[in-house]
Motif scaffolding. Structure first.
Motif, PDB file in Angstrom:
ATOM      1  N   UNK A 144      35.866  52.884  42.088  1.00  0.00           N
ATOM      2  CA  UNK A 144      35.890  54.094  41.533  1.00  0.00           C
ATOM      3  C   UNK A 144      36.718  53.914  40.057  1.00  0.00           C
ATOM      4  N   UNK A 145      37.768  52.914  39.994  1.00  0.00           N
ATOM      5  CA  UNK A 145      38.307  52.529  38.709  1.00  0.00           C
ATOM      6  C   UNK A 145      37.348  51.864  37.700  1.00  0.00           C
ATOM      7  N   UNK A 146      36.701  50.918  38.289  1.00  0.00           N
ATOM      8  CA  UNK A 146      35.880  50.143  37.473  1.00  0.00           C
ATOM      9  C   UNK A 146      36.288  48.485  37.596  1.00  0.00           C
ATOM     10  N   UNK A 147      35.444  47.971  38.065  1.00  0.00           N
ATOM     11  CA  UNK A 147      35.464  46.434  38.246  1.00  0.00           C
ATOM     12  C   UNK A 147      35.906  45.851  36.910  1.00  0.00           C
ATOM     13  N   UNK A 148      35.403  46.054  35.924  1.00  0.00           N
ATOM     14  CA  UNK A 148      35.847  45.360  34.528  1.00  0.00           C
ATOM     15  C   UNK A 148      37.199  45.787  34.287  1.00  0.00           C
ATOM     16  N   UNK A 149      37.784  47.031  34.455  1.00  0.00           N
ATOM     17  CA  UNK A 149      38.999  47.654  34.126  1.00  0.00           C
ATOM     18  C   UNK A 149      39.972  46.713  35.090  1.00  0.00           C
ATOM     19  N   UNK A 150      39.610  46.541  36.538  1.00  0.00           N
ATOM     20  CA  UNK A 150      40.534  45.899  37.307  1.00  0.00           C
ATOM     21  C   UNK A 150      40.707  44.480  36.773  1.00  0.00           C
ATOM     22  N   UNK A 151      39.802  43.920  36.281  1.00  0.00           N
ATOM     23  CA  UNK A 151      39.473  42.393  35.824  1.00  0.00           C
ATOM     24  C   UNK A 151      40.464  42.518  34.630  1.00  0.00           C
ATOM     25  N   UNK A 152      40.376  43.206  33.597  1.00  0.00           N
ATOM     26  CA  UNK A 152      41.232  43.267  32.477  1.00  0.00           C
ATOM     27  C   UNK A 152      42.671  43.357  32.840  1.00  0.00           C
ATOM     28  N   UNK A 153      42.961  44.040  33.660  1.00  0.00           N
ATOM     29  CA  UNK A 153      44.381  44.287  34.225  1.00  0.00           C
ATOM     30  C   UNK A 153      45.061  42.908  34.700  1.00  0.00           C
ATOM     31  N   UNK A 154      43.850  42.359  35.486  1.00  0.00           N
ATOM     32  CA  UNK A 154      44.580  41.215  36.186  1.00  0.00           C
ATOM     33  C   UNK A 154      44.579  40.056  35.451  1.00  0.00           C
ATOM     34  N   UNK A 155      43.791  39.999  34.349  1.00  0.00           N
ATOM     35  CA  UNK A 155      43.943  38.909  33.460  1.00  0.00           C
ATOM     36  C   UNK A 155      45.314  39.068  32.512  1.00  0.00           C
ATOM     37  N   UNK A 156      45.494  40.194  32.381  1.00  0.00           N
ATOM     38  CA  UNK A 156      46.772  40.741  31.504  1.00  0.00           C
ATOM     39  C   UNK A 156      47.920  40.262  32.491  1.00  0.00           C
ATOM     40  N   UNK A 157      47.988  40.664  33.589  1.00  0.00           N
ATOM     41  CA  UNK A 157      48.992  40.513  34.686  1.00  0.00           C
ATOM     42  C   UNK A 157      49.129  38.951  34.747  1.00  0.00           C
ATOM     43  N   UNK A 158      48.126  38.149  35.118  1.00  0.00           N
ATOM     44  CA  UNK A 158      48.307  36.853  35.120  1.00  0.00           C
ATOM     45  C   UNK A 158      48.701  36.064  33.915  1.00  0.00           C
ATOM     46  N   UNK A 159      48.398  36.334  32.928  1.00  0.00           N
ATOM     47  CA  UNK A 159      48.853  35.863  31.689  1.00  0.00           C
ATOM     48  C   UNK A 159      50.794  36.133  31.570  1.00  0.00           C
ATOM     49  N   UNK A 160      51.024  37.167  31.828  1.00  0.00           N
ATOM     50  CA  UNK A 160      52.445  37.682  31.897  1.00  0.00           C
ATOM     51  C   UNK A 160      53.298  37.260  32.988  1.00  0.00           C
ATOM     52  N   UNK A 161      52.621  37.525  34.452  1.00  0.00           N
ATOM     53  CA  UNK A 161      53.470  37.406  35.340  1.00  0.00           C
ATOM     54  C   UNK A 161      53.050  35.985  36.281  1.00  0.00           C
ATOM     55  N   UNK A 209      31.154  39.250  39.916  1.00  0.00           N
ATOM     56  CA  UNK A 209      30.766  40.820  39.974  1.00  0.00           C
ATOM     57  C   UNK A 209      30.472  41.435  38.728  1.00  0.00           C
ATOM     58  N   UNK A 210      31.757  41.249  37.747  1.00  0.00           N
ATOM     59  CA  UNK A 210      31.702  41.891  36.477  1.00  0.00           C
ATOM     60  C   UNK A 210      30.611  41.026  35.662  1.00  0.00           C
ATOM     61  N   UNK A 211      30.633  39.778  35.596  1.00  0.00           N
ATOM     62  CA  UNK A 211      29.539  39.161  34.977  1.00  0.00           C
ATOM     63  C   UNK A 211      28.036  39.557  35.070  1.00  0.00           C
ATOM     64  N   UNK A 212      28.028  39.772  36.297  1.00  0.00           N
ATOM     65  CA  UNK A 212      26.539  40.419  36.725  1.00  0.00           C
ATOM     66  C   UNK A 212      26.493  41.940  36.587  1.00  0.00           C
ATOM     67  N   UNK A 213      27.235  42.783  35.849  1.00  0.00           N
ATOM     68  CA  UNK A 213      27.189  44.049  35.549  1.00  0.00           C
ATOM     69  C   UNK A 213      27.377  44.968  36.783  1.00  0.00           C
ATOM     70  N   UNK A 214      27.900  44.462  37.944  1.00  0.00           N
ATOM     71  CA  UNK A 214      28.393  45.188  38.625  1.00  0.00           C
ATOM     72  C   UNK A 214      29.828  45.795  38.576  1.00  0.00           C
ATOM     73  N   UNK A 215      29.912  47.023  37.902  1.00  0.00           N
ATOM     74  CA  UNK A 215      31.154  47.479  37.514  1.00  0.00           C
ATOM     75  C   UNK A 215      31.704  48.576  38.450  1.00  0.00           C
ATOM     76  N   UNK A 216      30.924  49.154  39.394  1.00  0.00           N
ATOM     77  CA  UNK A 216      31.305  50.115  40.136  1.00  0.00           C
ATOM     78  C   UNK A 216      30.488  51.436  39.999  1.00  0.00           C
ATOM     79  N   UNK A 217      31.156  52.531  40.180  1.00  0.00           N
ATOM     80  CA  UNK A 217      30.188  53.794  40.359  1.00  0.00           C
ATOM     81  C   UNK A 217      29.628  54.122  39.158  1.00  0.00           C
TER      82      UNK A 217
END
Length: 290
Positions: free
Chosen positions: A234-251, A264-272
């Protein structure tokens, strides 16, 4: 004090924010440079209204008034000049947000407040893209905006008490519950959600269970309304990946994205929104495991 709200970005979040703003009695302009995206947003808002009427979530009078208060614009300069509050709802990339804030800083009146709909990024950093840090704050809405009851309001380092209270009142008028917190990467909800969702991908990667089994275990065992894979689709796998990359960098390491999510994101499987994510939605049936 706030009468006219401008929402920048007509994606899923932007259109949802525009709708609840109009439903809350505000005059709202939804802005996007892409005319096709703007028309799609208008169509989707009308669908939300129709469903709300059908299921008794909104009265005919309230729906009509909300639609009358909504306008659509592809010229950000024109829209910004009469805004009392501008809510940015563009993708979670600093470069895009920087471009938006630099532009609205040029056009908006000095009395205008700025808000970002970021779910993880620093409102202090985003405020630095403009010149009014005391009037800048984060309003973290949740998807779908018209159904989810919470707005997480996040103060930046220099956000004034007055700004925090005005924005809280706006959210309440939109029919939302609020929490007002201080800035830290990921805030409250995104830090927890990112950890749960990422761990689910590690489980799937390890062959612990199918997406359906993992989702069912989380929903029935922990009383979550949605499983982590249903939510990420629902949120979008690309959105979740962007968030995780940011949190990984910061935390740090605990937020390192699961390799399967990246794949999955590289394959274009982004969700709904793309028809396929963890589940396949292209068959016309939802939640078909793949």
């Amino acid at each position: 004090m706030i009468q006219h709200i401008v929402v920048v970005g007509s994606g899923v979040m932007g259109r949802g924010i525009a709708y609840v703003g109009a439903l809350g009695g505000y005059s709202v302009t939804l802005v996007d440079i892409n005319e096709a995206a703007l028309q799609n947003a208008k169509n989707e808002i009308e669908v939300i209204v129709e469903k709300g009427l059908k299921y008794g979530k909104v009265t005919a009078d309230a729906a009509e008034k909300a639609l009358q208060k909504l306008t659509y614009e592809n010229n950000l300069e024109k829209a910004s000049r009469n805004a009392d509050l501008i809510i940015e709802a563009v993708p979670e990339l600093a470069s895009i947000k920087k471009q938006v804030f630099e532009e609205i800083e040029q056009y908006a009146s000095r009395d205008c407040y700025f808000a970002t709909n970021t779910s993880t990024m620093s409102p202090t950093e985003i405020a630095s893209f403009g010149k009014r840090p005391d009037k800048t704050i984060a309003m973290h809405f949740f998807n779908p905006v018209h159904k989810m009851p919470l707005v997480e309001i996040v103060r930046g380092l220099e956000t004034s008490d007055e700004t925090a209270e005005i924005i809280r009142e706006v959210a309440v008028n939109m029919g939302k519950e609020t929490v007002v917190i201080n800035e830290f990467p990921g805030f409250v909800t995104s830090r927890i959600s990112a950890l749960v969702g990422n761990e689910a991908f590690y489980m799937l990667q390890e062959g612990l269970g199918t997406p359906e089994e993992i989702d069912k275990a989380i929903k029935l065992g922990l009383n979550y309304p949605m499983g982590p894979f249903e939510l990420v689709d629902l949120v979008g796998l690309d959105t979740r990946l962007n968030n995780l990359n940011y949190l990984h960098e910061k935390l740090g390491e605990k937020y390192r994205p699961a390799p399967l999510l990246e794949q999955y994101v590289k394959a274009g499987r982004l969700g709904r929104k793309s028809g396929k994510g963890v589940y396949d939605y292209t068959s016309g049936k939802e939640l078909v495991p793949k």
